[in-house]
Design a protein around this motif. Structure first.
Motif, mmCIF file in Angstrom:
data_model
loop_
_atom_site.group_PDB
_atom_site.id
_atom_site.type_symbol
_atom_site.label_atom_id
_atom_site.label_comp_id
_atom_site.label_asym_id
_atom_site.label_seq_id
_atom_site.Cartn_x
_atom_site.Cartn_y
_atom_site.Cartn_z
ATOM 1 N N PRO A 25 2.858 4.638 6.580
ATOM 2 C CA PRO A 25 4.121 4.741 5.834
ATOM 3 C C PRO A 25 3.864 5.110 4.371
ATOM 4 N N THR A 26 4.373 6.249 3.938
ATOM 5 C CA THR A 26 4.099 6.767 2.595
ATOM 6 C C THR A 26 5.134 6.350 1.551
ATOM 7 N N GLN A 27 6.233 5.736 1.977
ATOM 8 C CA GLN A 27 7.305 5.275 1.089
ATOM 9 C C GLN A 27 8.114 6.424 0.485
ATOM 10 N N THR A 28 7.810 7.655 0.835
ATOM 11 C CA THR A 28 8.489 8.812 0.267
ATOM 12 C C THR A 28 8.256 10.005 1.180
ATOM 13 N N GLY A 29 9.055 11.021 1.032
ATOM 14 C CA GLY A 29 8.880 12.216 1.837
ATOM 15 C C GLY A 29 7.621 12.977 1.455
ATOM 16 N N VAL A 30 7.057 13.677 2.446
ATOM 17 C CA VAL A 30 5.835 14.452 2.232
ATOM 18 C C VAL A 30 6.146 15.928 2.447
ATOM 19 N N LEU A 31 5.867 16.719 1.427
ATOM 20 C CA LEU A 31 6.029 18.167 1.497
ATOM 21 C C LEU A 31 4.683 18.881 1.574
ATOM 22 N N ALA A 32 3.704 18.368 0.849
ATOM 23 C CA ALA A 32 2.418 19.036 0.687
ATOM 24 C C ALA A 32 1.596 18.999 1.969
ATOM 25 N N ALA A 33 0.580 19.859 1.991
ATOM 26 C CA ALA A 33 -0.363 19.868 3.110
ATOM 27 C C ALA A 33 -1.579 19.017 2.773
ATOM 28 N N LEU A 77 -0.285 -0.017 -0.345
ATOM 29 C CA LEU A 77 0.573 0.472 -1.411
ATOM 30 C C LEU A 77 1.390 -0.690 -1.965
ATOM 31 N N PRO A 78 1.747 -0.658 -3.242
ATOM 32 C CA PRO A 78 2.613 -1.710 -3.777
ATOM 33 C C PRO A 78 3.978 -1.655 -3.105
ATOM 34 N N PRO A 79 4.698 -2.773 -3.075
ATOM 35 C CA PRO A 79 6.029 -2.775 -2.459
ATOM 36 C C PRO A 79 6.928 -1.728 -3.106
ATOM 37 N N LEU A 80 7.742 -1.098 -2.283
ATOM 38 C CA LEU A 80 8.666 -0.081 -2.780
ATOM 39 C C LEU A 80 9.768 -0.740 -3.589
ATOM 40 N N LYS A 81 9.969 -0.251 -4.798
ATOM 41 C CA LYS A 81 11.009 -0.809 -5.650
ATOM 42 C C LYS A 81 12.387 -0.424 -5.136
ATOM 43 N N ALA A 82 13.277 -1.392 -5.138
ATOM 44 C CA ALA A 82 14.644 -1.129 -4.697
ATOM 45 C C ALA A 82 15.366 -0.267 -5.723
#
Length: 711
Positions: free
Chosen positions: A538-546, A597-602
């Motif tokens: 789980p990356t916590q964000t979208g991935v665009l790069a290769a 990874l650190p917890p995702l900030k709300a």
């Protein structure tokens, strides 16, 4: 280059050469005697990743197999680095001599210890934030080039900068775009025979495309190959342009013509040719470009081959003649050997926006095959089996029919810049594909402006109403897939369906693996032969790069930049689905690691509370048209923004007519990227846009209260 109008999806769901160089006379300095060399790049031995596509062939295949289909489940986070640019991250890291080099948004460069993640140095080219209005798809950058003892970055404001690999200090800084041009650069430079190759973006902004070569040691420009003709009444700079000018008409040259080289550049030492892709013609609508009759608009939407020493034209293949749908051919160009008809052939493989996978002879450009790599293509029924020319659906020529056309694929493309990979072990190409239908409608009343997109279209009919059923159907109709394509058979061998489009680029390895990140926040590994998912993080964000991979001290690492943004966020907004927060990071993995990874900030949830609507129906209709054709490309279709740019429905200026004028007309927030639009719109038109957004905000407020959140 851009996506405008999601109603289409809802509708479907519910229903230069040596004697021609502009800069002739430059003499190339001696090649670097140490550091990254041509031989090292060509070797592609796997321990290092020295160029954007992994090797000169741009296969994005690694021979490393320590991480493989039998142990990838043990892959863990070795280290990560937070980035200081909260925009889309699209770069592929490079690794040489134990150092990992990346670019971030706004063309910044960082160097890390590839084993520990310690930051070695950072460089900021200080790109003016006001440049954002001249960039179609976020303030992104796709990576650096390495050669000798230097790192090369091409900046958003059009410079090519050489940095010292050890310190990050500037060696030279060269403006590559014409002074005052609306061009920008988002792509990664490439190296060929001691030269740095780079083009530019901007085929929606009245620009003339080109590819240029610069001496890697001095920055001296050696040649420049223009992709579209200049003023037909004057001698052309190159012989290839004499042929091209016959495929244009009217005063096209006053608007530049487009055809920018914003991404794909491949040097093949075997043929000693440079292949590059070109963007759409400008404006999109041919009625405002070929005013005296139809023409193919060479060399737009094409693959072009030139000689690296001189920039001399060798061959071209136009994939989408007279492009009117924004079907750029800037996607990654891969060169390899294939067995075709019992013979080994050196070929170019390409999966452009238009949805057909092309195999061409690398030496001559001769068409070998072209088959769909996505379903539902409706702009053409297929390709001529001999010439490769598309059989265009008459209904797709919206400027002739005078009717809207819902195109599949749309302007985002069946495949865009997100890199594909090719495994010589499986013989398959791994393509991140999109399903994003598009609303096209010609605007016979269009007049050229000076700010923002110049397309010749009216896409306001693509607005999505404040109707939950329509919005749910729209999101359901927009998706993507990871496709494993057999280039010899011309068939899809396996496919992994994805809930959202614009997922990340791919990496293939000798460990029978394909790695890819997703727009919904996962980094995954699949078996290369069958597509079975084996691992996910789980990356916590979208991935665009290769992703890429490298080895140090006998350990294999996999690295990927994560951070949501790009074209889908800024133009499709939350209505496009698959929107995740931007958390920009570099992630590096190895077997047995257990980093967290650190917890995702709300993030605080915004509640719509706009002033009461006002304005006449005529004002609001005008505002809708102006917003859709200009403002939506940054602030989202139907005034529903994504994660990066301000959502105007929540703007504190929405109920303040005078302040709205100061921002939009006068440009008081120019340094934040919101420049003055007074050369494009009158005060009355700007007020009409405000009234339209005000209406939309109130409609969505009622939707949120009445039937639950739809945005």
């Amino acid at each position: 280059m851009r996506f405008i109008g999601l109603a289409a999806a809802a509708a479907l769901a519910l229903a230069g050469c040596s004697d021609t160089n502009d800069n002739a006379g430059g003499s190339r300095s001696a090649l670097a005697s140490e550091g990254v060399t041509d031989a090292l790049i060509a070797a592609g031995n796997g321990d290092e990743w020295l160029t954007y596509g992994g090797d000169y062939d741009e296969r994005r295949f690694s021979p490393l197999d320590q991480i493989n289909d039998g142990n990838v489940a043990q892959l863990g986070l070795a280290w990560s680095a937070d980035l200081d640019t909260a925009r889309g991250q699209e770069a592929t890291p490079l690794m040489h001599d134990g150092t990992l080099y990346i670019t971030t948004a706004w063309s910044m460069v960082k160097a890390y210890d590839a084993k520990t993640g310690a930051l070695k140095w950072a460089y900021d080219p200080q790109v003016p934030r006001s440049k954002l209005v001249e960039v179609c798809c976020d303030a992104v950058n796709r990576g650096v080039a390495l050669y000798g003892d230097k790192v090369y970055v091409a900046t958003l404001d059009g410079r090519l900068v050489a940095l010292d690999q050890d310190t990050g200090s500037v060696v030279w800084d060269k403006l590559t775009i014409p002074e005052g041009s609306q061009m920008a650069i988002t792509g990664a430079p490439r190296i060929a025979k001691g030269m740095v190759l780079i083009g530019s973006a901007g085929a929606e902004y009245f620009t003339r495309g080109y590819l240029a070569a610069f001496d890697a040691q001095t920055g001296e420009e050696l040649w420049r190959f223009h992709t579209v003709p200049g003023d037909p009444s004057k001698p052309q700079e190159a012989k290839h342009l004499d042929a091209a000018v016959k495929t244009w008409s009217g005063d096209f040259w006053k608007r530049g013509g487009g055809g920018t080289v914003w991404d794909s550049i491949t040097y093949d030492p075997t043929t000693d040719l440079v292949y590059f892709g070109t963007a759409n013609a400008e404006p999109w609508n041919p009625a405002h470009r070929n005013t005296d009759g139809a023409g193919d608009s060479l060399y737009t939407a094409s693959i072009v081959a030139v000689r690296p020493d001189t920039g001399e034209y060798v061959w071209h293949f136009q994939e989408t003649p007279e492009d009117r749908w924004d079907f750029d051919s800037n996607q990654q160009i891969t060169v390899t050997e294939l067995s075709i008809g019992g013979k080994q052939r050196r070929v170019v493989m390409h999966a452009p926006k238009n949805g057909f996978f092309y195999v061409l002879d690398a030496q001559s450009g001769k068409f070998i095959s072209g088959k769909p790599f996505v379903d539902g293509i409706n702009w053409a029924s297929g390709l001529d089996p001999v010439t490769g020319k598309p059989n265009v659906n008459p209904e797709a020529k919206y400027e002739i029919t005078g009717k809207p056309f819902v195109g599949v694929p749309g302007a985002v493309g069946a495949h865009s810049w997100t890199p594909m990979s090719y495994s010589p072990l499986t013989g398959l190409v791994y393509i991140p594909t999109n399903n994003t239908p598009q609303y096209y409608m010609g605007d016979p009343d269009w007049e050229p402006g000076e700010t923002g997109f110049q397309l010749g279209l009216d896409v306001s009919g693509g607005d999505i109403p404040a109707d939950k059923a329509v919005r749910d159907a729209t999101k359901a109709a927009l998706n993507g897939a990871l496709v494993a394509f057999d280039p010899v058979a011309g068939k899809i061998r396996w496919k992994v369906e994805q809930s959202s489009p614009t997922n990340g680029g791919t990496l293939a390895t000798a460990g029978n693996l394909v790695f890819q990140g997703t727009s919904t926040g996962q980094f995954k590994a699949f078996t290369a032969d069958t597509g079975q998912e084996l691992w996910s993080f789980p990356t916590q964000t979208g991935v665009l790069a290769a992703p890429m991979t490298y080895a140090i001290d006998g350990e294999q690492y996999v690295a990927v930049l994560v951070g949501w943004g790009g074209v889908w966020d800024v133009s499709a907004g939350k209505l496009g689905g698959g929107i995740t927060p931007n958390v920009s990071r570099l992630l590096v993995f190895k077997l047995g690691a257990s980093g967290k990874l650190p917890p995702l900030k709300a993030t605080p949830e915004l509640v719509l509370d706009p002033p009461a609507p006002s304005g006449s129906p005529q004002q609001i209709a005008l505002g809708q048209k102006l917003y859709a054709n200009s403002c939506s490309v940054c602030h989202g279709i139907s005034a529903v923004a994504g994660s990066l740019n301000p959502d105007l429905r929540h703007s504190s200026t929405l109920g303040k007519k005078d302040l709205w004028q100061q921002v939009v007309h006068d440009g008081i927030l120019a340094e934040n990227g919101m420049v003055a639009w007074n050369k494009q719109f009158s005060r009355e038109q700007i007020e009409a846009i405000r009234l339209y957004v005000l209406k939309r905000a109130n409609e969505d407020k009622a939707l949120e209260k009445g039937s639950g959140k739809a945005t």
